[in-house]
Design a protein around this motif. Structure first.
Motif, short mmCIF file in Angstrom:
data_model
loop_
_atom_site.label_atom_id
_atom_site.label_comp_id
_atom_site.label_asym_id
_atom_site.label_seq_id
_atom_site.Cartn_x
_atom_site.Cartn_y
_atom_site.Cartn_z
N ILE A 149 -33.18 25.24 -10.22
CA ILE A 149 -31.64 24.85 -10.35
C ILE A 149 -31.50 23.62 -11.01
CG2 ILE A 149 -29.48 24.73 -8.93
CD1 ILE A 149 -31.30 26.18 -6.74
N LEU A 150 -30.74 23.56 -11.99
CA LEU A 150 -30.21 22.42 -12.86
C LEU A 150 -29.56 21.34 -11.84
CD1 LEU A 150 -30.53 20.92 -15.45
CD2 LEU A 150 -28.60 22.26 -16.30
N ILE A 151 -29.68 20.27 -11.98
CA ILE A 151 -28.80 19.41 -11.26
C ILE A 151 -28.07 18.67 -11.96
CG2 ILE A 151 -28.93 17.27 -9.66
CD1 ILE A 151 -31.23 18.32 -8.29
N ILE A 152 -28.83 17.83 -13.15
CA ILE A 152 -28.27 17.18 -14.11
C ILE A 152 -29.20 16.67 -15.25
CG2 ILE A 152 -28.94 14.98 -12.94
CD1 ILE A 152 -26.32 13.79 -14.06
N LYS A 153 -28.67 16.40 -16.34
CA LYS A 153 -29.46 16.33 -17.68
C LYS A 153 -29.44 14.55 -17.85
CE LYS A 153 -28.67 20.83 -19.72
NZ LYS A 153 -28.25 21.59 -21.01
N LEU A 154 -30.51 14.39 -18.08
CA LEU A 154 -30.65 12.81 -18.57
C LEU A 154 -30.84 12.49 -20.05
CD1 LEU A 154 -32.52 11.34 -15.19
CD2 LEU A 154 -30.41 11.44 -15.60
N ARG A 155 -30.23 11.25 -20.58
CA ARG A 155 -30.58 10.70 -21.89
C ARG A 155 -31.48 9.64 -21.65
NH1 ARG A 155 -28.72 7.46 -25.99
NH2 ARG A 155 -27.65 8.44 -27.66
N LYS A 156 -31.67 9.18 -23.02
CA LYS A 156 -32.51 7.85 -22.84
C LYS A 156 -32.06 6.79 -22.01
CE LYS A 156 -35.50 5.00 -25.84
NZ LYS A 156 -35.76 4.62 -27.19
N GLY A 157 -32.79 6.18 -21.36
CA GLY A 157 -32.18 5.00 -20.49
C GLY A 157 -31.51 5.30 -19.31
N GLN A 158 -31.12 6.75 -19.22
CA GLN A 158 -30.24 7.03 -17.65
C GLN A 158 -31.58 7.44 -16.75
OE1 GLN A 158 -28.16 10.18 -18.91
NE2 GLN A 158 -26.33 9.14 -19.79
N ASP A 159 -31.07 6.96 -15.43
CA ASP A 159 -32.10 7.40 -14.53
C ASP A 159 -31.18 7.90 -13.07
OD1 ASP A 159 -32.97 4.35 -12.41
OD2 ASP A 159 -31.03 5.04 -13.68
N LEU A 160 -31.92 8.23 -12.13
CA LEU A 160 -31.48 8.60 -10.93
C LEU A 160 -32.33 8.63 -9.76
CD1 LEU A 160 -28.97 10.43 -9.48
CD2 LEU A 160 -30.00 12.42 -10.16
N LYS A 161 -32.06 7.77 -8.78
CA LYS A 161 -32.91 7.76 -7.72
C LYS A 161 -32.26 7.76 -6.47
CE LYS A 161 -36.60 4.56 -6.02
NZ LYS A 161 -37.25 3.29 -5.94
N LEU A 162 -32.50 8.62 -5.66
CA LEU A 162 -31.91 8.92 -4.27
C LEU A 162 -32.62 9.42 -3.22
CD1 LEU A 162 -31.45 12.11 -4.00
CD2 LEU A 162 -29.90 11.70 -5.77
N ASN A 163 -32.44 9.28 -1.78
CA ASN A 163 -33.00 9.84 -0.78
C ASN A 163 -31.93 10.51 0.03
OD1 ASN A 163 -32.37 7.23 0.06
ND2 ASN A 163 -33.15 7.47 2.04
N ALA A 164 -32.37 11.83 0.64
CA ALA A 164 -31.34 12.29 1.26
C ALA A 164 -31.82 13.17 2.58
CB ALA A 164 -30.87 13.60 0.24
N TYR A 165 -30.87 13.51 3.43
CA TYR A 165 -31.51 14.19 4.50
C TYR A 165 -30.86 15.70 4.60
CZ TYR A 165 -33.85 10.34 6.62
OH TYR A 165 -34.72 9.10 6.82
N ALA A 166 -31.68 16.54 5.12
CA ALA A 166 -31.28 18.24 5.19
C ALA A 166 -30.98 18.27 6.62
CB ALA A 166 -32.06 18.97 4.64
N LYS A 167 -29.85 18.92 6.91
CA LYS A 167 -29.76 18.97 8.45
C LYS A 167 -29.31 20.74 8.65
CE LYS A 167 -26.55 15.15 8.73
NZ LYS A 167 -25.30 14.77 9.36
#
Lengths: 279, 115
Positions: A149-167
């Motif tokens: 499943i595609l969440i998001i597309k990144l270009r050079k220099g873009q980043d995504l860092k997260l943590n999550a909890y499933a309930k």
């Protein structure tokens, strides 16, 4: 059990994606309640808490959090032992009421990077995005679309860092917890009960479940009106999103409905006891 | 903007009781049950089961407003039977029906898997 029904079940088809079955000798209200419960009250796991460490993407935090929440997670093995976070006695989260996820992707090169559900790393290998299930084996889960499943597309220099909890939760609270992709429900294919009125019955295509295959050639396009008839046989087709196996959706759904009834009975008993059975 | 949290449709407030009963003064052997944080899923099933009982003279339910998560169930019975017993028995019957259904479904799944 003086006036209880004795329903019978017949499963016509059972695959990894859906289960087709018929229930006979029960009430329309029971069949409908089952349908409602499969959609809205069968618990599954879904991400419900997201913390962003860095997000330089084109989508906002809440946009990405919403998308991540909608990703179906395989819940079959843990859901029965998992507690609801609001009922758990831990502070914040623990392994009894949640599953931790991490996602960290940075685009270094000139090409476009697709951040997909495969990048979501789970702390519990039993609860993973449905598309990541069994990626070690050669056999795909349902042979159809095992594309991540595609969440998001990144270009050079873009980043995504997260943590999550499933309930743990169920569809009534938010659609992300809905284990079904759709529940098909039908009864009285020949319209003998006249629960629906066709302005021109001859224009309607013949029903595949109709018992009227011989009569279809003549003038009859629907069955004779049975005045005192009651809906008796119900056809279900429960299609799963992958969060739960289709037979588990049905079994856990029935268990959830039974629990609602028995909880109500307990509350009723305590309430009447408190009143001292005033008559 | 003013939307209440969705879990309010099934989580009882602090101190809120799940079921309250009020006796109907206008006719004998009739009671009004207010079931909080429930909807048609239970209401319609219980009502249908009550109607099957020959000692039940009247059984009806409604959700007065879709934004208020509660249902009102009105039951009237014959003289020798109380509405509380009628509701209790109906719920028991429904639980046994669902247990039977669950068992038959599990059996059917096992048979299907063996094929």
């Amino acid at each position: 059990m003086p006036y209880a029904n004795q329903p019978t079940v017949k499963i016509t088809e059972l695959t990894g994606e859906n289960v087709k079955f018929q229930i006979e000798d029960t009430d329309l209200s029971v069949a409908n309640s089952l349908r409602r419960v499969f959609i809205a009250e069968t618990p599954t796991m879904a991400i419900d808490w997201v913390q962003f460490e860095s997000n330089s993407t084109v989508l906002s935090d809440e946009f990405i959090a919403h998308r991540i929440g909608m990703i179906p997670l395989t819940s079959d093995q843990v859901i029965e032992s998992m507690r609801y976070s609001r009922e758990c006695d831990c502070e914040d989260f623990c392994t009894n009421c949640s599953v931790e996820f991490k996602l960290e992707v940075k685009c270094h090169d000139d090409r476009t990077i697709n951040v997909t559900s495969a990048d979501l790393i789970s702390a519990d290998s039993r609860v993973v995005p449905v598309t990541s299930q069994g990626k070690d084996d050669d056999q795909p889960y349902d042979g159809d679309s095992t594309e991540d499943i595609l969440i998001i597309k990144l270009r050079k220099g873009q980043d995504l860092k997260l943590n999550a909890y499933a309930k743990k939760g169920f569809g009534k609270e938010h659609a992300k917890w809905n284990p079904t992709a759709g529940v098909a429900f039908e009864y009285d294919p020949d319209n003998a009960l006249r629960h629906t009125l066709f302005p021109k019955p001859e224009e309607w295509p013949p029903n595949t479940r109709s018992e009227y295959t011989e009569i279809i050639d003549e003038d009859k396009h629907e069955a004779e009106f049975t005045v005192e008839g009651k809906a008796n046989r119900f056809y279900f087709n429960v299609e799963s999103s992958g969060a739960l196996k289709p037979e588990n959706i049905v079994i856990m759904g029935m268990a959830a409905l039974k629990k609602k009834l028995s909880d109500l009975q307990t509350h009723l008993a305590t309430e009447l006891h408190a009143d001292g059975h005033i008559n | 903007m003013n939307a209440p949290p969705t879990f309010e449709s099934f989580v009882l407030f602090d101190g809120e009781k799940k079921v309250t009963m009020e006796l109907d003064t206008k006719v004998p052997n009739a009671a009004l049950f207010t079931i909080n944080k429930d909807d048609h899923t239970l209401g319609n099933m219980i009502r249908m089961q009550l109607l099957k009982d020959p000692h039940v003279l009247f059984a009806g339910y409604k959700q007065a407003h879709p934004l208020e998560h509660k249902i009102i169930l009105r039951v009237q019975t014959t003289a020798d039977y109380s509405p509380q017993d009628a509701v209790k028995n109906s719920i028991t019957d429904l639980i046994s029906e669902l247990s039977l259904l669950e068992e038959r479904f599990r059996e059917a799944v096992r048979e299907k898997m063996d094929d």
